[in-house]
Structures are given as C-alpha cells and as structure tokens.
Write a protein that holds these residues in place. Structure first.
Motif, PDB file in Angstrom:
ATOM      1  N   UNK A  37       0.840  -1.199   0.000  1.00  0.00           N
ATOM      2  CA  UNK A  37       0.000   0.000   0.000  1.00  0.00           C
ATOM      3  C   UNK A  37       0.880   1.256   0.000  1.00  0.00           C
ATOM      4  N   UNK A  38       0.242   2.379  -0.381  1.00  0.00           N
ATOM      5  CA  UNK A  38       0.957   3.650  -0.431  1.00  0.00           C
ATOM      6  C   UNK A  38       0.812   4.355   0.920  1.00  0.00           C
ATOM      7  N   UNK A  39       1.926   4.924   1.367  1.00  0.00           N
ATOM      8  CA  UNK A  39       1.958   5.570   2.678  1.00  0.00           C
ATOM      9  C   UNK A  39       2.612   6.947   2.543  1.00  0.00           C
ATOM     10  N   UNK A  40       2.009   7.931   3.216  1.00  0.00           N
ATOM     11  CA  UNK A  40       2.673   9.245   3.307  1.00  0.00           C
ATOM     12  C   UNK A  40       3.619   9.141   4.499  1.00  0.00           C
ATOM     13  N   UNK A  41       4.859   8.691   4.206  1.00  0.00           N
ATOM     14  CA  UNK A  41       5.780   8.400   5.319  1.00  0.00           C
ATOM     15  C   UNK A  41       6.289   9.678   5.969  1.00  0.00           C
ATOM     16  N   UNK A  42       6.221  10.776   5.216  1.00  0.00           N
ATOM     17  CA  UNK A  42       6.603  12.086   5.735  1.00  0.00           C
ATOM     18  C   UNK A  42       5.797  13.083   4.912  1.00  0.00           C
ATOM     19  N   UNK A  43       4.536  13.245   5.282  1.00  0.00           N
ATOM     20  CA  UNK A  43       3.569  13.973   4.457  1.00  0.00           C
ATOM     21  C   UNK A  43       4.164  15.265   3.906  1.00  0.00           C
ATOM     22  N   UNK A  44       4.079  15.489   2.586  1.00  0.00           N
ATOM     23  CA  UNK A  44       3.373  14.694   1.571  1.00  0.00           C
ATOM     24  C   UNK A  44       4.277  13.715   0.818  1.00  0.00           C
ATOM     25  N   UNK A  45       5.456  13.401   1.343  1.00  0.00           N
ATOM     26  CA  UNK A  45       6.332  12.444   0.658  1.00  0.00           C
ATOM     27  C   UNK A  45       5.742  11.035   0.767  1.00  0.00           C
ATOM     28  N   UNK A  46       5.822  10.295  -0.337  1.00  0.00           N
ATOM     29  CA  UNK A  46       5.155   8.995  -0.399  1.00  0.00           C
ATOM     30  C   UNK A  46       6.145   7.833  -0.444  1.00  0.00           C
ATOM     31  N   UNK A  47       5.649   6.699   0.023  1.00  0.00           N
ATOM     32  CA  UNK A  47       6.439   5.468   0.004  1.00  0.00           C
ATOM     33  C   UNK A  47       5.505   4.300  -0.271  1.00  0.00           C
ATOM     34  N   UNK A  48       6.092   3.180  -0.640  1.00  0.00           N
ATOM     35  CA  UNK A  48       5.332   1.932  -0.756  1.00  0.00           C
ATOM     36  C   UNK A  48       5.628   1.095   0.480  1.00  0.00           C
ATOM     37  N   UNK A  49       4.583   0.620   1.116  1.00  0.00           N
ATOM     38  CA  UNK A  49       4.748  -0.196   2.323  1.00  0.00           C
ATOM     39  C   UNK A  49       4.366  -1.642   1.982  1.00  0.00           C
ATOM     40  N   UNK A  50       5.281  -2.566   2.252  1.00  0.00           N
ATOM     41  CA  UNK A  50       5.055  -3.991   1.993  1.00  0.00           C
ATOM     42  C   UNK A  50       4.676  -4.657   3.315  1.00  0.00           C
ATOM     43  N   UNK A  51       3.570  -5.414   3.287  1.00  0.00           N
ATOM     44  CA  UNK A  51       3.019  -5.976   4.524  1.00  0.00           C
ATOM     45  C   UNK A  51       2.901  -7.493   4.437  1.00  0.00           C
ATOM     46  N   UNK A  52       3.072  -8.119   5.573  1.00  0.00           N
ATOM     47  CA  UNK A  52       2.824  -9.564   5.673  1.00  0.00           C
ATOM     48  C   UNK A  52       1.946  -9.775   6.899  1.00  0.00           C
ATOM     49  N   UNK A  53       0.770 -10.328   6.681  1.00  0.00           N
ATOM     50  CA  UNK A  53      -0.219 -10.522   7.754  1.00  0.00           C
ATOM     51  C   UNK A  53      -0.488  -9.223   8.506  1.00  0.00           C
ATOM     52  N   UNK A  54      -0.521  -8.134   7.737  1.00  0.00           N
ATOM     53  CA  UNK A  54      -0.843  -6.832   8.331  1.00  0.00           C
ATOM     54  C   UNK A  54       0.334  -6.131   8.963  1.00  0.00           C
ATOM     55  N   UNK A  55       1.492  -6.730   9.008  1.00  0.00           N
ATOM     56  CA  UNK A  55       2.657  -6.093   9.630  1.00  0.00           C
ATOM     57  C   UNK A  55       3.672  -5.698   8.552  1.00  0.00           C
ATOM     58  N   UNK A  56       4.288  -4.547   8.729  1.00  0.00           N
ATOM     59  CA  UNK A  56       5.245  -4.057   7.733  1.00  0.00           C
ATOM     60  C   UNK A  56       6.503  -4.926   7.708  1.00  0.00           C
ATOM     61  N   UNK A  57       6.928  -5.245   6.474  1.00  0.00           N
ATOM     62  CA  UNK A  57       8.212  -5.936   6.327  1.00  0.00           C
ATOM     63  C   UNK A  57       9.225  -5.068   5.591  1.00  0.00           C
TER      64      UNK A  57
END
Lengths: 165, 388
Positions: free
Chosen positions: B112-132
């Motif tokens: 999913x896409x995340x505003x890791x430092x709004x408005x800068x964006x990142x892609x977050x990779x998850x496994x069973x709902x937890x970030x990897x």
C-alpha cells in the motif's frame, strides 16, 4: 525614447493579458471596457538602469484613463485608474502628458540650466516605484549628470532627504 | 467514517470545477475526466489520509488530484497537477522489482501507499498486516523506522518517517476538522446534486448559477451596512511633488466631512508652502496622529500602527474606516481590500488593497488592487470617530 528593447513576444503577452482583464471587468469599469484602447508596454527603469516593471497605458481618445503595471518578468501586477465622472474622460490627464516624449522633454526644459544638455526621457520613478515619473538626464559641461523628473504636468528635481513625500 | 469512492470522485469533481470556474486552474484542466477509483494513501499510523485520483483526457493520463479523506487535513482538495501523470499499477510493479533486489527472502502479501513524511510517499510492503519493508517512491530507498527521540513533534529530519496524524496538536486537529466539514457541507447544496462532476469544465458551475464565494472584498461606503452600494471615498492628488502626506490626510478627513485644503494641512504638518514645499521627515511620523486629532477637535481618535499587518487594514475597512498608509518614501490612503478565499495547497491566496494614491501630482490615481505581499507597509493610521 526607451532604454530597453521590448521583446515582442513578452510585449504581446502583456497586451493580451491587459485586454483580457479589461474585457472581463477584472480591471477597470464599464466605460473603460467599452471605450478604451490598450497601448504598447513601456519599460519602467530604476535610477540604477535596472528594469523595474512595465507600464501599459489605457487610453480613451486623447486621454489616459489608467494603466496596467506588469512586473519585470511580464506578470500582471496591478491596474490603476485616473479619477473621472461617469462616462466622461475629460478629467483624466491628456495621454500626451505621459506618452509623448516631445511634450515630456518640453516640461523638463525649464529645469535645465545653462550649458546642460538633456537626454531623451525614459519612464522611471521618484524614489519608490509607486511614484511613476519620466526621468530626464541632464549633462553638465564638465560631464557630470543630474536627473529631473516629469510626472504628468509636474516637473521637479528629486528631493535630497529621505522624507515621506 | 471512510468516504465511499463515488463521494470522493464527486468531491474531487466539485473542487476542480470550482477552481476552474474561478480560473485558478487554467485551460490545461479543461475537459479532463475524474475517475471513481483512486489510490488510497495511508498515514504511517495506518489510517487513510487521502486518495490520489488520476486525471485523464480520453485514454491519456494527464495528471492527478489529491482528495483528503481524513478531516485532520483541513480541506478536501490537497493538490492537483497536470503534467505529472499518476499510474498506480506501474509504480507498484516498480516497487516490487526494487523490493526484490538484494532481499531474497522477502515475503509479503499486500502493498500500500503511505505518506511516510507527508506529503512524501512510500510503498509499504506488509505480511499478515505487519510491515516488512518500506521504500520511498521513485528513489526506492528503504525508509528507516520511526524515532521521536531527540526531536519535537512536526520537526522531522530530511529522510524520516513520522505520522502526521499522531504529531498534529489536538487543537490544530479540531480546527482543521471544522474547516474540512464546512467545506464538505458546501458541496451538499441541493442545486449541485444533479451536476456531472466527472469532467472538469469552465462552465460546469457557472451554468448552474452556483455562487461559490471566491473572494472577500470590501471598500469604504457611506456606512458599514452591506446594503449600501455606493463607494464613498474621494481621491485627492498631491499639490506638490512632496505633499503626499497632506493629500492622504486630506482624503481621510474629507471622508469624515472635515474640509481642510492641502496648504493648511501642510502648514499643520510642517510641510512648508506651495512655493517651498518639503516632505514629512521620518522623525515626525507621529505628527499625523496629533494633527488629525487636533483638526477634528479630538472627534477622531487616531492610532499609528508600526509595520501594519494585513489584519489592520482588513479590520479597519470592515469597520468602514479608511486609513492613511506609509510605504517607504510615500503616503497613500487605503479604502478597500480583497482576498481570495480559495487556493491550492502551498499557494498563497491573493490579498490586495484598494489604494487611493495622491501620485501623480495634481491628479492621483486609484489602484485596484495593490498586491499586499509585494509591498512594505511601514506605518498606517487608523481613525475612530469618538464623538461629534
């Protein structure tokens, strides 16, 4: 008459913007929209020779109804209108007072001292850019120069102090 | 409560059409389509922040619009752009490819896409709902874990993940939420319900006769009543090239029905005579107060404001009181203001003053509007009528 050549494309862009603002009623009022013509941009140059802004005259017949100011980069800055009564523009200053180099030079003539030679006038300002005035550079026989100003019907030498005037 | 996709699309369409009607958005936006589906962007804490909707013309992606779904962002429209096309699928594919580089054992089941430092964006990779893994968009650099140690809220370093929602002060969140909901309520007007908001067009809101208040404008009238429709202020040109103060004071006194000519005012202000005039020295700027009060027998209570801000001018004009205003080396009167009420994120709304300038000598000129942001206002003089 002017020290800076007008890049045609920039001048045309300012002209188009001025005409559009006038036509849309974003600048000026109904009588100006119906009757006015927009003239060619004239550079406004500071005492240091740097381009400060552009003056775009708005005339109705032989009268100056107002003017646009554009930044040195050619972006719209403001519109100013001379006071008048209703549809009548005869209270506005004669356009020649602001656009005719010969008339402007003649207004400065009484301030020229014996032996001084006058350069062609250029549009400038007295101290602050809001105080638009044509500048006439006068050269003394020893080569030194001084500047006098013409603003409408008023011709004057610049004040020497830093007062508000 | 999450907003349904059709409502997000509708809000985007209304916001863009409103800006287009006001010509805040140029012709590049004319005719672009607003889709139903956008890309949800999450805060670091996992809450949805906004949706990025790709804008297209025909089959060509031409830009995007960011629409807030969290009220803490203050207004629905965050940003829009023509020229920078948004392609969610392509970015996810790039992200996956970059995630695989040098990370053989990486396993994930969601991205999913995340505003890791709004408005800068990142892609977050998850496994069973937890970030990897989290990779910054476009650079594909790994975003380090969050750390508040050693810094104050809302003051992150250059490449640091932080949660806008968690760090926003509570009072700021409340204030922004109120603004957000006011804005949503605006778009709920019945006259807008049948509007086609899937396309942006100059005429969409204009033809519906929808009156979106885009500017706040006021000028001095006969009284403060809104029904008064005739401006009530007269321009006076300065009689000499150094009597701008006398002319400015004359204008304001005339408004209050005091008639003093500039020769008399120059005498009172120490500006010399018509034959031998002088300007007002900076050491005597306070004289404007004493002279105006004396000439009105203290009916006017005059105040000098040093480095006046926008609010000084706005509040005085709202109270139907013109001002004398000094800029470096010059004096004018101010009898009105305008300000835009709508602007894009990171754009400063326009604020302008209606200036009655006594220059050029003898005529003066009325400037509508002088950009407040580009001028230096040194002193302003407000006057309140105390008794007659």
């Amino acid at each position: 008459m002017t020290q800076h050549a007008t890049p045609e494309e920039g001048a045309n862009r300012m002209l188009r913007t001025a005409r559009r603002l006038l036509a849309q009623g974003d600048a000026g009022d109904g009588p100006l929209q119906r009757q006015a013509s927009v003239g060619r941009p004239v550079p406004v140059v500071g005492a240091d020779g740097e381009l400060d802004s552009w003056f775009v005259p708005v005339t109705v017949g032989d009268r100056l109804g107002g003017y646009f100011r554009f930044t040195a980069a050619g972006d719209y800055s403001s519109f100013s209108a001379f006071p008048r009564r209703g549809e009548r523009f005869d209270d506005c200053p004669p356009a020649a007072d602001w656009l005719d180099a010969g008339r402007i030079a003649a207004r400065a003539e009484p301030l020229r001292r014996r032996g001084e030679t006058a350069a062609p006038p250029f549009l400038s300002y007295d101290g602050t850019p809001e105080r638009l005035a044509w500048a006439v550079s006068l050269t003394r026989p020893d080569g030194s120069t001084r500047v006098v100003y013409v603003s409408g019907t008023s011709a004057f030498t610049p004040r020497q102090d830093d007062s508000i005037g | 409560m999450p907003l349904p996709a059709v409502q997000i699309q509708r809000i985007a369409g209304l916001e863009l059409n409103g800006l287009r009607a006001a010509e805040v958005l140029g012709e590049g936006f004319e005719g672009v389509s607003v889709p139903v589906r956008g890309t949800p962007i999450y805060d670091v804490n996992g809450e949805p922040l906004f949706h990025r909707l790709p804008l297209s013309r025909g089959r060509t992606r031409v830009g995007y619009v960011d629409i807030a779904v969290h009220e803490a962002l203050g207004e629905p429209l965050l940003a829009t752009s023509i020229g920078a096309a948004w392609n969610e699928q392509a970015l996810v594919e790039q992200g996956r490819a970059n995630a695989a580089k040098g990370r053989r054992g990486l396993s994930f089941d969601a991205v999913r896409f995340v505003a890791y430092s709004f408005p800068k964006l990142a892609l977050q990779f998850l496994k069973n709902g937890a970030e990897v893994l989290m990779l910054e968009l476009y650079t594909w650099a790994e975003v380090p874990q969050a750390s508040l140690a050693g810094r104050r809220a809302l003051e992150p370093s250059n490449f640091e993940r932080w949660s806008l929602l968690d760090e926003l002060p509570a009072n700021e969140r409340r204030s922004r939420a109120a603004g957000f909901n006011r804005r949503l309520a605006l778009w709920e007007q019945p006259s807008l319900r049948r509007l086609d908001t899937t396309k942006v067009a100059l005429e969409t809101l204009r033809v519906r006769d929808f009156r979106l208040k885009l500017v706040d404008t006021r000028e001095v009238h006969y009284s403060p009543r809104d029904a008064d429709h005739v401006p009530c202020f007269e321009l006076r040109g300065q009689h000499t090239n150094v009597w701008c103060v006398a002319a400015s004071v004359e204008m304001v006194l005339n408004f209050y029905r005091y008639t003093y000519d500039q020769v008399r005012l120059a005498q009172e202000l120490g500006l010399g005579t018509l034959a031998n005039p002088n300007g007002l020295p900076y050491s005597r700027v306070g004289d404007v107060v004493t002279v105006m009060e004396r000439l009105t027998s203290n009916a006017l209570d005059v105040t000098m404001h040093v480095s006046p801000g926008w609010d000084v001018f706005r509040d005085e004009i709202r109270a139907n009181r013109p001002l004398v205003s000094f800029i470096p080396g010059h004096s004018r009167s101010v009898a009105g203001y305008t300000r835009t009420l709508i602007a894009l994120l990171n754009q400063i709304p326009f604020r302008g003053l209606l200036v009655y300038d006594p220059w050029p000598p003898a005529t003066g000129v009325i400037t509508r509007w002088e950009n407040f942001a580009t001028h230096t206002y040194q002193y302003a003089y407000s006057s309140v009528l105390r008794h007659v």
